[in-house]
Structures are given as C-alpha cells and as structure tokens.
Design a protein around this motif. Structure first.
Motif, mmCIF file in Angstrom:
data_model
loop_
_atom_site.group_PDB
_atom_site.id
_atom_site.type_symbol
_atom_site.label_atom_id
_atom_site.label_comp_id
_atom_site.label_asym_id
_atom_site.label_seq_id
_atom_site.Cartn_x
_atom_site.Cartn_y
_atom_site.Cartn_z
ATOM 1 N N GLY A 51 25.098 48.993 40.916
ATOM 2 C CA GLY A 51 25.560 48.057 41.900
ATOM 3 C C GLY A 51 26.607 47.059 41.289
ATOM 4 N N GLN A 52 26.620 46.707 40.120
ATOM 5 C CA GLN A 52 27.637 45.860 39.556
ATOM 6 C C GLN A 52 28.812 46.857 39.404
ATOM 7 N N ALA A 53 28.923 48.006 38.655
ATOM 8 C CA ALA A 53 29.939 48.790 38.720
ATOM 9 C C ALA A 53 30.593 49.299 40.064
ATOM 10 N N ARG A 54 29.773 49.321 41.032
ATOM 11 C CA ARG A 54 30.642 49.571 42.486
ATOM 12 C C ARG A 54 31.373 48.448 42.981
ATOM 13 N N ARG A 55 30.906 47.264 42.591
ATOM 14 C CA ARG A 55 31.298 45.741 43.173
ATOM 15 C C ARG A 55 32.828 45.757 42.272
ATOM 16 N N THR A 87 35.238 48.148 43.515
ATOM 17 C CA THR A 87 35.902 47.816 44.793
ATOM 18 C C THR A 87 36.850 46.810 44.582
ATOM 19 N N TRP A 88 36.385 45.827 43.886
ATOM 20 C CA TRP A 88 37.341 44.666 43.597
ATOM 21 C C TRP A 88 38.822 45.264 42.947
ATOM 22 N N ALA A 89 38.555 45.873 42.298
ATOM 23 C CA ALA A 89 39.867 46.390 41.263
ATOM 24 C C ALA A 89 40.655 47.486 42.339
ATOM 25 N N LEU A 90 40.267 47.975 43.393
ATOM 26 C CA LEU A 90 40.783 48.754 44.376
ATOM 27 C C LEU A 90 41.356 47.987 45.304
ATOM 28 N N VAL A 91 40.925 46.961 45.842
ATOM 29 C CA VAL A 91 41.286 45.966 46.672
ATOM 30 C C VAL A 91 42.568 45.293 46.154
ATOM 31 N N ILE A 92 42.363 44.778 44.889
ATOM 32 C CA ILE A 92 43.457 44.140 43.976
ATOM 33 C C ILE A 92 44.688 45.148 43.989
ATOM 34 N N PHE A 93 44.422 46.450 43.489
ATOM 35 C CA PHE A 93 45.484 47.623 43.453
ATOM 36 C C PHE A 93 46.201 47.541 44.887
#
Length: 54
Positions: free
Chosen positions: A2-6, A9-15
């Motif tokens: 779950g931590q890796a998915r979070r 997801t945040w890295a994708l949003v920032i990108f």
C-alpha cells in the motif's frame, strides 16, 4: 504494498503537474490525442454494434 502504491500515485501526480506547468502546449496536445483515441474507439464500437444488428 500500500505504501508503494501511494508513493507511485504521488509521483505520477507530481509528474503530471510538472508537465502541465513546464509545457502547457505539449500537455494540451497529449490530452487532445487521448480524447481523439477515445472518440475513435467509441465510433468503432458503435459501428460494430450496428453491424451486429443488420
């Protein structure tokens, strides 16, 4: 897991935000290509369904 998915997801949003801010024209082009692809897929499904009825 779950931590890796979070983190991903945040890295994708920032990108995505970084891409929009640094190159809005390119981001708009990519969105347009995406919507064109979705539109073409919907038309193809409609044509297929119509051909099933005939």
């Amino acid at each position: 897991m779950g931590q890796a998915r979070r983190i991903i997801t945040w890295a994708l949003v920032i990108f995505v935000f970084y891409t929009i801010i640094t190159s809005p024209t390119r981001a708009a082009d990519l969105v347009q290509v995406g919507f064109t692809g979705i539109s073409n897929a919907a038309k193809a499904v409609g044509t297929f369904m119509t051909s099933l009825i005939k």
